[in-house]
Write a protein that holds these residues in place. Sequence first.
Motif, PDB file in Angstrom:
ATOM      1  N   SER A  36       0.820  -1.203   0.000  1.00 36.79           N
ATOM      2  CA  SER A  36       0.000   0.000   0.000  1.00 36.79           C
ATOM      3  C   SER A  36       0.858   1.259   0.000  1.00 36.79           C
ATOM      4  CB  SER A  36      -0.926  -0.017   1.218  1.00 36.79           C
ATOM      5  OG  SER A  36      -1.698   1.154   1.264  1.00 36.79           O
ATOM      6  N   ARG A  37       1.843   1.295   0.888  1.00 36.45           N
ATOM      7  CA  ARG A  37       2.735   2.469   0.965  1.00 36.45           C
ATOM      8  C   ARG A  37       3.484   2.692  -0.342  1.00 36.45           C
ATOM      9  NH1 ARG A  37       3.534   0.571   6.138  1.00 36.45           N
ATOM     10  NH2 ARG A  37       5.363  -0.636   5.529  1.00 36.45           N
ATOM     11  N   ALA A  38       3.981   1.607  -0.919  1.00 38.06           N
ATOM     12  CA  ALA A  38       4.803   1.723  -2.124  1.00 38.06           C
ATOM     13  C   ALA A  38       3.997   2.072  -3.371  1.00 38.06           C
ATOM     14  CB  ALA A  38       5.564   0.419  -2.351  1.00 38.06           C
ATOM     15  N   THR A  39       2.749   1.645  -3.413  1.00 37.83           N
ATOM     16  CA  THR A  39       1.950   1.830  -4.628  1.00 37.83           C
ATOM     17  C   THR A  39       0.969   2.995  -4.554  1.00 37.83           C
ATOM     18  OG1 THR A  39       0.222   0.317  -3.853  1.00 37.83           O
ATOM     19  CG2 THR A  39       2.029  -0.639  -5.150  1.00 37.83           C
ATOM     20  N   GLY A  40       0.663   3.447  -3.343  1.00 37.53           N
ATOM     21  CA  GLY A  40      -0.346   4.487  -3.185  1.00 37.53           C
ATOM     22  C   GLY A  40      -1.762   3.952  -3.153  1.00 37.53           C
ATOM     23  N   ILE A  41      -1.907   2.642  -3.223  1.00 33.86           N
ATOM     24  CA  ILE A  41      -3.227   2.012  -3.112  1.00 33.86           C
ATOM     25  C   ILE A  41      -3.564   1.971  -1.616  1.00 33.86           C
ATOM     26  CG2 ILE A  41      -4.569  -0.091  -3.502  1.00 33.86           C
ATOM     27  CD1 ILE A  41      -2.548  -0.730  -5.808  1.00 33.86           C
ATOM     28  N   THR A  42      -4.740   2.431  -1.239  1.00 35.39           N
ATOM     29  CA  THR A  42      -5.072   2.483   0.184  1.00 35.39           C
ATOM     30  C   THR A  42      -5.061   1.090   0.804  1.00 35.39           C
ATOM     31  OG1 THR A  42      -7.460   2.220  -0.105  1.00 35.39           O
ATOM     32  CG2 THR A  42      -6.584   4.493  -0.193  1.00 35.39           C
ATOM     33  N   LYS A  43      -4.872   1.041   2.128  1.00 37.29           N
ATOM     34  CA  LYS A  43      -4.856  -0.244   2.835  1.00 37.29           C
ATOM     35  C   LYS A  43      -6.177  -0.975   2.676  1.00 37.29           C
ATOM     36  CE  LYS A  43      -1.530   1.156   6.343  1.00 37.29           C
ATOM     37  NZ  LYS A  43      -1.305   1.371   7.781  1.00 37.29           N
ATOM     38  N   ASN A  44      -7.279  -0.241   2.772  1.00 39.89           N
ATOM     39  CA  ASN A  44      -8.596  -0.871   2.604  1.00 39.89           C
ATOM     40  C   ASN A  44      -8.755  -1.447   1.203  1.00 39.89           C
ATOM     41  OD1 ASN A  44      -9.418  -0.340   5.210  1.00 39.89           O
ATOM     42  ND2 ASN A  44     -10.506   1.528   4.666  1.00 39.89           N
ATOM     43  N   ARG A  45      -8.304  -0.708   0.217  1.00 40.15           N
ATOM     44  CA  ARG A  45      -8.407  -1.176  -1.168  1.00 40.15           C
ATOM     45  C   ARG A  45      -7.513  -2.401  -1.382  1.00 40.15           C
ATOM     46  NH1 ARG A  45     -11.215  -2.563  -5.203  1.00 40.15           N
ATOM     47  NH2 ARG A  45     -10.185  -2.340  -7.177  1.00 40.15           N
ATOM     48  N   MET A  46      -6.291  -2.376  -0.814  1.00 37.10           N
ATOM     49  CA  MET A  46      -5.390  -3.532  -0.925  1.00 37.10           C
ATOM     50  C   MET A  46      -6.043  -4.758  -0.317  1.00 37.10           C
ATOM     51  SD  MET A  46      -2.596  -3.284  -2.626  1.00 37.10           S
ATOM     52  CE  MET A  46      -2.213  -4.965  -2.328  1.00 37.10           C
ATOM     53  N   SER A  47      -6.678  -4.592   0.820  1.00 37.98           N
ATOM     54  CA  SER A  47      -7.359  -5.698   1.482  1.00 37.98           C
ATOM     55  C   SER A  47      -8.456  -6.257   0.589  1.00 37.98           C
ATOM     56  CB  SER A  47      -7.936  -5.247   2.820  1.00 37.98           C
ATOM     57  OG  SER A  47      -8.664  -6.300   3.418  1.00 37.98           O
ATOM     58  N   ASP A  48      -9.249  -5.370   0.006  1.00 35.52           N
ATOM     59  CA  ASP A  48     -10.334  -5.803  -0.881  1.00 35.52           C
ATOM     60  C   ASP A  48      -9.791  -6.561  -2.101  1.00 35.52           C
ATOM     61  OD1 ASP A  48     -12.210  -4.702   0.807  1.00 35.52           O
ATOM     62  OD2 ASP A  48     -12.636  -2.973  -0.479  1.00 35.52           O
ATOM     63  N   ILE A  49      -8.668  -6.099  -2.633  1.00 36.64           N
ATOM     64  CA  ILE A  49      -8.061  -6.756  -3.793  1.00 36.64           C
ATOM     65  C   ILE A  49      -7.544  -8.141  -3.408  1.00 36.64           C
ATOM     66  CG2 ILE A  49      -6.056  -6.710  -5.347  1.00 36.64           C
ATOM     67  CD1 ILE A  49      -6.399  -3.598  -5.386  1.00 36.64           C
ATOM     68  N   LEU A  50      -6.778  -8.214  -2.321  1.00 34.81           N
ATOM     69  CA  LEU A  50      -6.115  -9.465  -1.963  1.00 34.81           C
ATOM     70  C   LEU A  50      -7.055 -10.503  -1.364  1.00 34.81           C
ATOM     71  CD1 LEU A  50      -2.702  -8.067  -0.658  1.00 34.81           C
ATOM     72  CD2 LEU A  50      -3.266  -8.969  -2.928  1.00 34.81           C
ATOM     73  N   THR A  51      -8.192 -10.067  -0.858  1.00 37.01           N
ATOM     74  CA  THR A  51      -9.184 -11.022  -0.346  1.00 37.01           C
ATOM     75  C   THR A  51     -10.294 -11.279  -1.356  1.00 37.01           C
ATOM     76  OG1 THR A  51     -10.420  -9.264   0.766  1.00 37.01           O
ATOM     77  CG2 THR A  51      -8.746 -10.434   2.074  1.00 37.01           C
ATOM     78  N   LEU A  52     -10.117 -10.739  -2.558  1.00 40.16           N
ATOM     79  CA  LEU A  52     -11.032 -10.944  -3.685  1.00 40.16           C
ATOM     80  C   LEU A  52     -12.436 -10.404  -3.428  1.00 40.16           C
ATOM     81  CD1 LEU A  52      -9.983 -14.605  -4.592  1.00 40.16           C
ATOM     82  CD2 LEU A  52      -8.906 -12.469  -5.297  1.00 40.16           C
ATOM     83  N   LYS A  53     -12.529  -9.375  -2.589  1.00 46.27           N
ATOM     84  CA  LYS A  53     -13.826  -8.741  -2.333  1.00 46.27           C
ATOM     85  C   LYS A  53     -14.201  -7.766  -3.435  1.00 46.27           C
ATOM     86  CE  LYS A  53     -13.706  -9.099   2.673  1.00 46.27           C
ATOM     87  NZ  LYS A  53     -13.597  -8.352   3.934  1.00 46.27           N
ATOM     88  N   SER A  54     -13.196  -7.324  -4.192  1.00 50.33           N
ATOM     89  CA  SER A  54     -13.431  -6.340  -5.237  1.00 50.33           C
ATOM     90  C   SER A  54     -12.489  -6.628  -6.396  1.00 50.33           C
ATOM     91  CB  SER A  54     -13.164  -4.943  -4.675  1.00 50.33           C
ATOM     92  OG  SER A  54     -13.359  -3.966  -5.659  1.00 50.33           O
ATOM     93  N   GLU A  55     -12.975  -6.410  -7.596  1.00 53.24           N
ATOM     94  CA  GLU A  55     -12.161  -6.661  -8.777  1.00 53.24           C
ATOM     95  C   GLU A  55     -11.029  -5.646  -8.883  1.00 53.24           C
ATOM     96  OE1 GLU A  55     -12.820  -7.509 -13.531  1.00 53.24           O
ATOM     97  OE2 GLU A  55     -14.467  -6.752 -12.327  1.00 53.24           O
ATOM     98  N   MET A  56      -9.847  -6.135  -9.162  1.00 57.67           N
ATOM     99  CA  MET A  56      -8.666  -5.294  -9.293  1.00 57.67           C
ATOM    100  C   MET A  56      -8.670  -4.616 -10.664  1.00 57.67           C
ATOM    101  SD  MET A  56      -4.707  -6.564  -8.977  1.00 57.67           S
ATOM    102  CE  MET A  56      -5.033  -7.986 -10.015  1.00 57.67           C
ATOM    103  N   LYS A  57      -8.322  -3.339 -10.677  1.00 56.86           N
ATOM    104  CA  LYS A  57      -8.200  -2.591 -11.929  1.00 56.86           C
ATOM    105  C   LYS A  57      -6.841  -2.897 -12.555  1.00 56.86           C
ATOM    106  CE  LYS A  57     -10.842   1.228 -10.026  1.00 56.86           C
ATOM    107  NZ  LYS A  57     -10.737   2.588  -9.491  1.00 56.86           N
ATOM    108  N   ALA A  58      -6.757  -2.776 -13.861  1.00 56.09           N
ATOM    109  CA  ALA A  58      -5.491  -3.002 -14.566  1.00 56.09           C
ATOM    110  C   ALA A  58      -4.405  -2.073 -14.029  1.00 56.09           C
ATOM    111  CB  ALA A  58      -5.675  -2.811 -16.065  1.00 56.09           C
ATOM    112  N   SER A  59      -4.756  -0.821 -13.752  1.00 60.19           N
ATOM    113  CA  SER A  59      -3.765   0.135 -13.240  1.00 60.19           C
ATOM    114  C   SER A  59      -3.221  -0.304 -11.882  1.00 60.19           C
ATOM    115  CB  SER A  59      -4.371   1.536 -13.147  1.00 60.19           C
ATOM    116  OG  SER A  59      -5.499   1.538 -12.276  1.00 60.19           O
TER     117      SER A  59
END
Length: 84
Positions: A36-59
């Motif tokens: 999260s720190r390195a990419t600027g993706i919020t911690k909540n968003r990272m959690s959603d991505i890695l737990t497959l709660k939300s579809e990851m964007k190509a960016s």
Amino acid sequence: MRGGNTLLVAEVKGFEVQKTLSDWISEHGLKQASISRATGITKNRMSDILTLKSEMKASEMLLICAFIEKEPNDFIKAAQEKEE
């Protein structure tokens, strides 16, 4: 990331590419907070991505792959192989 590579355009069912990326991150002991720190993706968003709660964007995939020094195609190919 290496320059000049073409991103594979592939149909992979559901969240397979995202799951493959998430599994790789877990297997290598990377922490969501450091990504999260390195990419600027919020911690909540990272959690959603890695737990497959939300579809990851190509960016987002590109940012994560740049941080872990892997090519997106590595995860796309691995996901395709799982489906075969």
